[in-house]
Design a protein around this motif. Structure first.
Motif, short mmCIF file in Angstrom:
data_model
loop_
_atom_site.label_atom_id
_atom_site.label_comp_id
_atom_site.label_asym_id
_atom_site.label_seq_id
_atom_site.Cartn_x
_atom_site.Cartn_y
_atom_site.Cartn_z
N PHE A 145 -3.59 5.31 -1.41
CA PHE A 145 -2.13 5.34 -1.40
C PHE A 145 -1.63 4.32 -2.43
O PHE A 145 -2.34 3.38 -2.81
CB PHE A 145 -1.57 5.01 -0.01
CG PHE A 145 -2.15 3.77 0.61
CD1 PHE A 145 -1.67 2.51 0.28
CD2 PHE A 145 -3.19 3.87 1.53
CE1 PHE A 145 -2.20 1.36 0.85
CE2 PHE A 145 -3.74 2.72 2.10
CZ PHE A 145 -3.25 1.47 1.76
N ALA A 146 -0.40 4.52 -2.87
CA ALA A 146 0.21 3.59 -3.83
C ALA A 146 0.70 2.35 -3.10
O ALA A 146 1.27 2.45 -2.01
CB ALA A 146 1.36 4.27 -4.56
N THR A 147 0.50 1.19 -3.70
CA THR A 147 0.91 -0.05 -3.05
C THR A 147 1.18 -1.14 -4.08
O THR A 147 0.67 -1.09 -5.20
CB THR A 147 -0.17 -0.53 -2.06
OG1 THR A 147 0.28 -1.73 -1.41
CG2 THR A 147 -1.47 -0.82 -2.79
N ASN A 148 1.97 -2.12 -3.69
CA ASN A 148 2.13 -3.36 -4.46
C ASN A 148 2.04 -4.57 -3.54
O ASN A 148 2.47 -5.66 -3.88
CB ASN A 148 3.45 -3.37 -5.25
CG ASN A 148 4.67 -3.22 -4.35
OD1 ASN A 148 4.59 -3.36 -3.13
ND2 ASN A 148 5.82 -2.93 -4.94
N SER A 149 1.47 -4.36 -2.36
CA SER A 149 1.26 -5.44 -1.40
C SER A 149 0.09 -6.31 -1.86
O SER A 149 -1.00 -5.80 -2.15
CB SER A 149 0.97 -4.87 -0.01
OG SER A 149 0.39 -5.85 0.83
N SER A 150 0.28 -7.61 -1.88
CA SER A 150 -0.79 -8.52 -2.26
C SER A 150 -1.98 -8.38 -1.32
O SER A 150 -3.15 -8.46 -1.74
CB SER A 150 -0.29 -9.96 -2.24
OG SER A 150 0.71 -10.17 -3.20
N ILE A 151 -1.70 -8.15 -0.06
CA ILE A 151 -2.77 -8.02 0.93
C ILE A 151 -3.60 -6.78 0.66
O ILE A 151 -4.85 -6.83 0.63
CB ILE A 151 -2.17 -7.97 2.35
CG1 ILE A 151 -1.39 -9.25 2.66
CG2 ILE A 151 -3.27 -7.74 3.39
CD1 ILE A 151 -0.59 -9.19 3.95
N GLU A 152 -2.94 -5.65 0.46
CA GLU A 152 -3.66 -4.40 0.25
C GLU A 152 -4.38 -4.36 -1.10
O GLU A 152 -5.53 -3.92 -1.20
CB GLU A 152 -2.70 -3.22 0.40
CG GLU A 152 -2.21 -3.05 1.83
CD GLU A 152 -1.08 -2.04 1.97
OE1 GLU A 152 -0.90 -1.52 3.08
OE2 GLU A 152 -0.37 -1.80 0.97
N VAL A 153 -3.70 -4.82 -2.15
CA VAL A 153 -4.33 -4.81 -3.48
C VAL A 153 -5.56 -5.72 -3.49
O VAL A 153 -6.61 -5.35 -4.04
CB VAL A 153 -3.33 -5.27 -4.56
CG1 VAL A 153 -4.03 -5.44 -5.91
CG2 VAL A 153 -2.20 -4.26 -4.71
N GLN A 159 7.76 7.06 -3.17
CA GLN A 159 6.33 7.13 -2.91
C GLN A 159 5.95 8.45 -2.25
O GLN A 159 6.65 8.94 -1.35
CB GLN A 159 5.90 5.98 -2.01
CG GLN A 159 6.05 4.61 -2.66
CD GLN A 159 5.22 4.47 -3.89
OE1 GLN A 159 4.03 4.77 -3.89
NE2 GLN A 159 5.84 4.04 -4.98
N GLN A 160 4.84 9.03 -2.72
CA GLN A 160 4.31 10.25 -2.13
C GLN A 160 3.50 9.89 -0.89
O GLN A 160 2.55 9.11 -0.96
CB GLN A 160 3.42 10.97 -3.13
CG GLN A 160 2.80 12.26 -2.62
CD GLN A 160 3.83 13.36 -2.45
OE1 GLN A 160 4.68 13.54 -3.31
NE2 GLN A 160 3.75 14.07 -1.34
N LEU A 161 3.88 10.43 0.27
CA LEU A 161 3.18 10.11 1.51
C LEU A 161 1.95 10.99 1.67
O LEU A 161 1.93 12.15 1.26
CB LEU A 161 4.12 10.31 2.71
CG LEU A 161 5.37 9.42 2.75
CD1 LEU A 161 6.21 9.73 3.98
CD2 LEU A 161 4.98 7.94 2.75
N ASN A 162 0.90 10.40 2.25
CA ASN A 162 -0.33 11.14 2.53
C ASN A 162 -0.40 11.53 4.00
O ASN A 162 0.31 10.97 4.84
CB ASN A 162 -1.55 10.29 2.16
CG ASN A 162 -1.58 9.96 0.69
OD1 ASN A 162 -1.24 10.79 -0.14
ND2 ASN A 162 -2.00 8.73 0.37
N VAL A 163 -1.26 12.45 4.31
CA VAL A 163 -1.36 12.95 5.69
C VAL A 163 -2.04 11.93 6.59
O VAL A 163 -1.58 11.66 7.70
CB VAL A 163 -2.13 14.29 5.72
CG1 VAL A 163 -2.33 14.76 7.17
CG2 VAL A 163 -1.40 15.36 4.92
N PHE A 164 -3.14 11.31 6.10
CA PHE A 164 -3.95 10.50 6.99
C PHE A 164 -3.80 8.99 6.79
O PHE A 164 -3.99 8.21 7.71
CB PHE A 164 -5.43 10.87 6.83
CG PHE A 164 -5.72 12.30 7.18
CD1 PHE A 164 -5.71 12.73 8.50
CD2 PHE A 164 -6.00 13.22 6.18
CE1 PHE A 164 -5.97 14.04 8.81
CE2 PHE A 164 -6.26 14.54 6.49
CZ PHE A 164 -6.24 14.96 7.81
N GLU A 165 -3.50 8.56 5.57
CA GLU A 165 -3.49 7.12 5.31
C GLU A 165 -2.36 6.76 4.35
O GLU A 165 -2.20 7.39 3.30
CB GLU A 165 -4.84 6.70 4.71
CG GLU A 165 -5.03 5.19 4.63
CD GLU A 165 -6.43 4.84 4.19
OE1 GLU A 165 -6.76 3.63 4.22
OE2 GLU A 165 -7.19 5.74 3.79
#
Length: 419
Positions: A312-320, A354-360
């Protein structure tokens, strides 16, 4: 008319602002980890110190001539640049920041102005308010403004820091003087080829046939030729969002443990995520690389990079940072001495759509958290709030043995005046 404003020996001038005793003394500024020379004062140039000179090779010359050597203080240089650019924006509404020490200004509707006096006023105000000396070249096109600025640099006393190409006579004289290798946009390969054809000056270049220039130097070369002829083909460029963002560093020492690289990769990923949020973008992919020191022939060599497509697309420091660490785990090998690493984020999409995904999907709770962290860090300083995986003491671990105080960006380093 366009103006090119260039700060003279910018890094050295920034050091002199707060150390007036350094005026007229040779100064060099070193690259990250104090490796090589990246800036020189005129006095240092006169000693024959070349750009890119390895610091260890010239150490004896530095000592012999009492050369003042500084580690790169990018926090200071960046803040001083912002101050200069802020002043310049008061002289024209159209400004293109070309680099940390250069800016183009467009003077539309200034037909009744004395542009030489305008340039002098600009120069005096920047010098008075910041202490940074500047050179101002003014001409009908951006390429000619570059030429005018070179004239100022070559003849500072005769031009008094400002030169205006406002007549055909001045244009021809300047182009006849300028060597083809010094023309903005002419690289070494083209300069060598042109000299072989007896094209030795910028004026010679403007006499070439359009068809030949386009065929051999593409439309870019043809555009440059027209610019030098006084035909404006290049307008000011608007600031555009970056298509990729990289944070890479060489280390002050070599790392062998995964935990050491883990902390560095986390910090680099956090930096990338901050830049993503600043331009309101999210990344869909990232690349992580690690290198050993290629100059250490006595040690085994290893270099590897890996690119991950994010779920998924993100700009969160935690996720990146989490994704970056997963990438690191796949390429890390024990038994090697690592000297450099980096994180590159790419494949951007707008933060607002943002394009949403089905599972995550990204954790939406991170959005207000990141907003709060950015607000705190912007107010109190770079990365005052960090992830637990980051070093609580140092952000950028580099060899900076000759670093000057951060006079304008750190309260602990503010200059003290005794009266």
């Amino acid at each position: 008319m366009f103006a090119l404003v260039d700060c003279n020996n910018f890094y050295a001038s920034c050091e002199r602002v707060f150390r007036p005793d350094l005026r007229h003394k040779p100064i060099v500024v070193l690259s990250n980890n104090d490796g090589c020379v990246i800036a020189r004062s005129n006095e240092a140039k006169a000693l024959g110190i070349p750009m890119g000179a390895p610091a260890f090779e010239y150490a004896s010359l530095f000592d012999q001539h009492n050369v003042q050597v500084y580690s790169a203080n990018f926090a200071l240089y960046g803040d001083m640049s912002n101050r200069v650019m802020s002043i310049l924006s008061g002289y024209s509404p159209d400004v293109e920041i070309y680099s940390i020490d250069e800016a183009f200004l467009k003077f539309s509707g200034f037909e009744q102005f004395d542009l030489f006096a305008h340039g002098q006023s600009m120069r005096q105000q920047v010098g008075r308010w910041t202490g940074i000396p500047i050179s101002v070249g003014i001409a009908p096109t951006k390429a000619l403004a570059k030429v005018a600025n070179r004239v100022v640099k070559k003849f500072p006393e005769r031009t008094n820091g400002v030169y205006v190409i406002d007549s055909e006579e001045k244009r021809v004289k300047a182009l006849k003087w300028l060597d083809i290798k010094d023309v903005w946009g002419i690289g070494r390969r083209h300069a060598k080829r042109l000299k072989a054809l007896h094209i030795n000056s910028a004026l010679d270049f403007t006499g070439l046939d359009d068809h030949w220039v386009r065929k051999n130097m593409s439309v870019v070369g043809l555009r440059l030729k027209h610019e030098l002829q006084g035909l404006s083909r290049l307008d000011l460029e608007q600031v555009q969002a970056k298509k990729s963002i990289a944070t890479t560093r060489s280390f002050e020492t070599m790392y062998t443990e995964f935990a050491e690289l883990k902390e560095r990769i986390t910090t680099f990923a956090v930096s990338c995520a901050e830049k993503l949020r600043k331009q309101k973008s999210c990344c869909n992919a990232l690349t992580v690389f690690i290198y050993t020191n290629p100059h250490r022939h006595d040690l085994p060599q290893y270099s590897r990079s890996i690119t991950l497509k994010l779920p998924f697309a993100t700009n969160s420091s935690i996720e990146v940072s989490n994704f970056a660490l997963k990438a690191l785990q796949q390429i890390f090998k024990s038994g090697y001495h690592y000297k450099k690493a980096g994180v590159i984020v790419h494949d951007f999409t707008p933060q607002s759509s943002q394009q949403l995904n089905v599972f995550e999907n990204r954790n939406l709770k991170h959005i207000p958290i990141m907003d709060a962290i950015d607000s705190i860090n912007q107010r109190f300083g770079q990365q005052k709030v960090r992830l637990a995986a980051q070093d609580p003491k140092r952000i950028w671990k580099m060899k900076q043995q000759r670093l000057s105080p951060r006079y304008t960006t750190n309260l602990a380093d503010i200059i003290t005046v005794n009266v």
